[in-house]
Design a protein around this motif. Structure first.
Motif, PDB file in Angstrom:
ATOM      1  N   ARG A 109       0.835  -1.211   0.000  1.00 11.38           N
ATOM      2  CA  ARG A 109       0.000   0.000   0.000  1.00 11.38           C
ATOM      3  C   ARG A 109       0.866   1.256   0.000  1.00 11.38           C
ATOM      4  N   ALA A 110       1.924   1.245   0.790  1.00 10.87           N
ATOM      5  CA  ALA A 110       2.806   2.415   0.842  1.00 10.87           C
ATOM      6  C   ALA A 110       3.497   2.633  -0.496  1.00 10.87           C
ATOM      7  N   LEU A 111       3.933   1.556  -1.139  1.00 10.44           N
ATOM      8  CA  LEU A 111       4.617   1.691  -2.425  1.00 10.44           C
ATOM      9  C   LEU A 111       3.649   2.161  -3.507  1.00 10.44           C
ATOM     10  N   ALA A 112       2.407   1.669  -3.486  1.00 12.21           N
ATOM     11  CA  ALA A 112       1.421   2.120  -4.472  1.00 12.21           C
ATOM     12  C   ALA A 112       1.151   3.615  -4.315  1.00 12.21           C
ATOM     13  N   THR A 113       1.058   4.076  -3.070  1.00 12.02           N
ATOM     14  CA  THR A 113       0.871   5.513  -2.834  1.00 12.02           C
ATOM     15  C   THR A 113       2.077   6.304  -3.317  1.00 12.02           C
ATOM     16  N   GLU A 114       3.264   5.820  -2.986  1.00 13.93           N
ATOM     17  CA  GLU A 114       4.490   6.506  -3.411  1.00 13.93           C
ATOM     18  C   GLU A 114       4.584   6.606  -4.927  1.00 13.93           C
ATOM     19  N   ALA A 115       4.172   5.535  -5.624  1.00 14.14           N
ATOM     20  CA  ALA A 115       4.276   5.502  -7.077  1.00 14.14           C
ATOM     21  C   ALA A 115       3.114   6.208  -7.771  1.00 14.14           C
ATOM     22  N   GLY A 116       2.079   6.549  -7.018  1.00 15.31           N
ATOM     23  CA  GLY A 116       0.910   7.158  -7.634  1.00 15.31           C
ATOM     24  C   GLY A 116       0.071   6.174  -8.420  1.00 15.31           C
ATOM     25  N   VAL A 117       0.165   4.883  -8.062  1.00 15.89           N
ATOM     26  CA  VAL A 117      -0.591   3.846  -8.761  1.00 15.89           C
ATOM     27  C   VAL A 117      -1.979   3.739  -8.140  1.00 15.89           C
ATOM     28  N   GLY A 118      -3.008   3.835  -8.969  1.00 18.18           N
ATOM     29  CA  GLY A 118      -4.369   3.847  -8.464  1.00 18.18           C
ATOM     30  C   GLY A 118      -4.808   2.517  -7.887  1.00 18.18           C
ATOM     31  N   ARG A 119      -4.455   1.407  -8.553  1.00 20.83           N
ATOM     32  CA  ARG A 119      -4.837   0.095  -8.040  1.00 20.83           C
ATOM     33  C   ARG A 119      -3.798  -0.930  -8.499  1.00 20.83           C
ATOM     34  N   LEU A 120      -3.677  -1.984  -7.716  1.00 22.40           N
ATOM     35  CA  LEU A 120      -2.761  -3.067  -8.043  1.00 22.40           C
ATOM     36  C   LEU A 120      -3.566  -4.193  -8.690  1.00 22.40           C
ATOM     37  N   GLU A 121      -3.425  -4.326  -9.981  1.00 25.26           N
ATOM     38  CA  GLU A 121      -4.184  -5.315 -10.740  1.00 25.26           C
ATOM     39  C   GLU A 121      -3.514  -6.679 -10.748  1.00 25.26           C
ATOM     40  N   THR A 122      -2.176  -6.685 -10.724  1.00 19.96           N
ATOM     41  CA  THR A 122      -1.395  -7.917 -10.921  1.00 19.96           C
ATOM     42  C   THR A 122      -0.356  -8.034  -9.821  1.00 19.96           C
ATOM     43  N   ALA A 123      -0.139  -9.257  -9.335  1.00 22.51           N
ATOM     44  CA  ALA A 123       0.908  -9.487  -8.337  1.00 22.51           C
ATOM     45  C   ALA A 123       1.662 -10.758  -8.685  1.00 22.51           C
ATOM     46  N   VAL A 124       2.986 -10.689  -8.565  1.00 22.11           N
ATOM     47  CA  VAL A 124       3.850 -11.854  -8.762  1.00 22.11           C
ATOM     48  C   VAL A 124       4.701 -12.011  -7.513  1.00 22.11           C
ATOM     49  N   LEU A 125       4.652 -13.201  -6.936  1.00 27.68           N
ATOM     50  CA  LEU A 125       5.485 -13.525  -5.788  1.00 27.68           C
ATOM     51  C   LEU A 125       6.489 -14.579  -6.197  1.00 27.68           C
ATOM     52  N   GLY A 126       7.766 -14.226  -6.143  1.00 25.49           N
ATOM     53  CA  GLY A 126       8.838 -15.192  -6.306  1.00 25.49           C
ATOM     54  C   GLY A 126       9.325 -15.599  -4.928  1.00 25.49           C
ATOM     55  N   ALA A 127       9.322 -16.903  -4.630  1.00 25.00           N
ATOM     56  CA  ALA A 127       9.606 -17.348  -3.263  1.00 25.00           C
ATOM     57  C   ALA A 127      10.573 -18.514  -3.252  1.00 25.00           C
ATOM     58  N   ALA A 128      11.581 -18.402  -2.411  1.00 32.16           N
ATOM     59  CA  ALA A 128      12.468 -19.533  -2.145  1.00 32.16           C
ATOM     60  C   ALA A 128      11.669 -20.634  -1.455  1.00 32.16           C
ATOM     61  N   GLY A 129      11.826 -21.857  -1.918  1.00 33.88           N
ATOM     62  CA  GLY A 129      11.136 -22.986  -1.312  1.00 33.88           C
ATOM     63  C   GLY A 129       9.722 -23.209  -1.792  1.00 33.88           C
ATOM     64  N   LEU A 130       9.261 -22.442  -2.773  1.00 31.36           N
ATOM     65  CA  LEU A 130       7.868 -22.563  -3.205  1.00 31.36           C
ATOM     66  C   LEU A 130       7.539 -23.970  -3.705  1.00 31.36           C
ATOM     67  N   ALA A 131       8.455 -24.602  -4.419  1.00 37.04           N
ATOM     68  CA  ALA A 131       8.153 -25.900  -5.024  1.00 37.04           C
ATOM     69  C   ALA A 131       7.818 -26.941  -3.966  1.00 37.04           C
ATOM     70  N   THR A 132       8.520 -26.923  -2.841  1.00 42.79           N
ATOM     71  CA  THR A 132       8.322 -27.958  -1.824  1.00 42.79           C
ATOM     72  C   THR A 132       7.552 -27.474  -0.600  1.00 42.79           C
ATOM     73  N   LEU A 133       7.520 -26.154  -0.369  1.00 34.46           N
ATOM     74  CA  LEU A 133       6.910 -25.613   0.847  1.00 34.46           C
ATOM     75  C   LEU A 133       5.773 -24.633   0.545  1.00 34.46           C
ATOM     76  N   GLY A 134       5.246 -24.665  -0.676  1.00 35.94           N
ATOM     77  CA  GLY A 134       4.317 -23.620  -1.084  1.00 35.94           C
ATOM     78  C   GLY A 134       2.858 -24.005  -1.150  1.00 35.94           C
ATOM     79  N   ASP A 135       2.444 -25.154  -0.598  1.00 37.72           N
ATOM     80  CA  ASP A 135       1.046 -25.575  -0.727  1.00 37.72           C
ATOM     81  C   ASP A 135       0.088 -24.575  -0.099  1.00 37.72           C
ATOM     82  N   ALA A 136       0.421 -24.068   1.087  1.00 37.49           N
ATOM     83  CA  ALA A 136      -0.471 -23.106   1.751  1.00 37.49           C
ATOM     84  C   ALA A 136      -0.526 -21.792   0.975  1.00 37.49           C
ATOM     85  N   LEU A 137       0.595 -21.375   0.423  1.00 38.32           N
ATOM     86  CA  LEU A 137       0.593 -20.154  -0.384  1.00 38.32           C
ATOM     87  C   LEU A 137      -0.314 -20.318  -1.601  1.00 38.32           C
ATOM     88  N   ARG A 138      -0.188 -21.445  -2.294  1.00 42.45           N
ATOM     89  CA  ARG A 138      -1.005 -21.646  -3.488  1.00 42.45           C
ATOM     90  C   ARG A 138      -2.492 -21.687  -3.138  1.00 42.45           C
TER      91      ARG A 138
END
Length: 328
Positions: free
Chosen positions: A63-92
């Motif tokens: 939220r702070a970065l969107a305000t700083e950038a003057g971005v009205g809304r966040l339409e898309t999000a990408v999360l790159g995460a260490a361990g996602l392949a084996t530890l990412g079930d809850a995230l997915r």
């Protein structure tokens, strides 16, 4: 405070790893506009990577970065995460809905750190990337699917990594301490300078949870002693292991690209010279290129392409997960 940008549907790109979170908010075509970071790594537990702890850190930052950038809304999000392949079930299972509720995000990609490293290095082109630091993983694609090799941690794999080189160097030091064949007096002296008496090292090292990082801290000492035959042999063996992983994932036809990324390659010529020799002999059809960027660069590239609906990288439930848009 900047004025909201015209048509300012923005993206959020996040790189989550062992040192904490890095996040970027931007607009496709304009690139990153605001950056932030947290020094607190996301917790892991019985459910793997903790979605609640991730969101606690990410929501106020985004939220702070969107305000700083003057971005009205966040339409898309990408999360790159260490361990996602084996530890990412809850995230997915939970993160797409949580991002929609708290930030209004509709389109999400959850991406393993190996894929963000690949994308940062090569973009959406066929090839292979060896990502090496404390650990090591190789990943490749023909743009139809992904192949990965190693990345199994310092106890079962990560062959050729910083932890592997450091462990092999310390083994050579202990051999010299004992008077066994294969020892190196040079490495013994460097190990005692770094860690104290060798006989006390196992008792100090084995109980630590950061064993891999401690082992990797000795890799630069091995490289600095590369005029010693034993140290040089360790680095040649590391180069062979890296090449084996690269060969396992590199497309076998065409002229795939091959890039190296990660802090281990700062060891320089003592590692790079034998590695380039091994790669040219084992993978003569691959064209070695310089990595274009780091995993954060890869997150931004994936977010931009996803927002524009031109993502060319192959989907994969464990490595690059793109659930249906939220709210559809």
């Amino acid at each position: 405070m900047p004025k909201p940008l015209p048509h300012s549907a923005g993206f959020l790109a996040v790189d989550s790893g062992g040192s904490g979170l890095r996040a970027v908010v931007g607009v496709p075509g304009r690139g990153p506009l605001a950056r932030g970071e947290s020094g607190e790594p996301v917790r892991t537990g019985a459910r793997g990577i903790d979605p609640g702890h991730l969101m606690e850190q990410l929501v106020p930052m985004a939220r702070a970065l969107a305000t700083e950038a003057g971005v009205g809304r966040l339409e898309t999000a990408v999360l790159g995460a260490a361990g996602l392949a084996t530890l990412g079930d809850a995230l997915r299972a939970e993160l797409p809905g949580a991002l929609a509720r708290h930030l209004g995000v509709r389109r999400v990609a959850l991406v393993a750190d190996a894929v963000t490293a690949y994308t940062g290095a090569l973009g959406p082109r066929p090839g292979a990337v060896v990502a090496a630091g404390t650990g090591l993983i190789a990943i490749g694609t023909d743009l139809k699917g992904w192949r990965r090799a190693d990345g199994w941690g310092h106890l079962l794999g990560d062959c050729g990594s910083g932890a592997w080189i450091g462990r092999a160097g310390l083994e050579a030091a202990l051999r010299a301490h004992d008077g066994r064949d294969g020892g190196s007096a040079r490495l013994l002296a460097r190990a005692e300078e770094a860690f104290g008496p060798m006989a006390e090292l196992p008792g100090r090292l084995y109980p630590r949870s950061d064993r891999a990082a401690v082992l990797a801290s000795f890799a630069p000492e091995v490289a600095a002693a590369a005029d010693d035959p034993v140290a040089a042999g360790v680095l040649r063996a590391a180069a062979r292991h890296m090449t084996e992983s690269a060969a396992a994932v590199c497309p076998r036809s065409g002229e795939p690209l091959l890039a190296l990324t990660g802090g281990l390659f700062k060891l320089g010529d003592p590692l790079l010279v034998p590695l380039e020799k091994e790669l040219s002999e084992r993978l003569p059809h691959a064209r070695q290129v310089r990595a274009e960027g780091d995993p954060m660069h890869g997150c931004v590239r994936i977010a931009t392409d996803l927002a524009r609906d031109v993502l060319a990288l192959p989907a994969d439930e464990k490595l690059l997960y793109t659930p249906p848009p939220q709210g559809d």
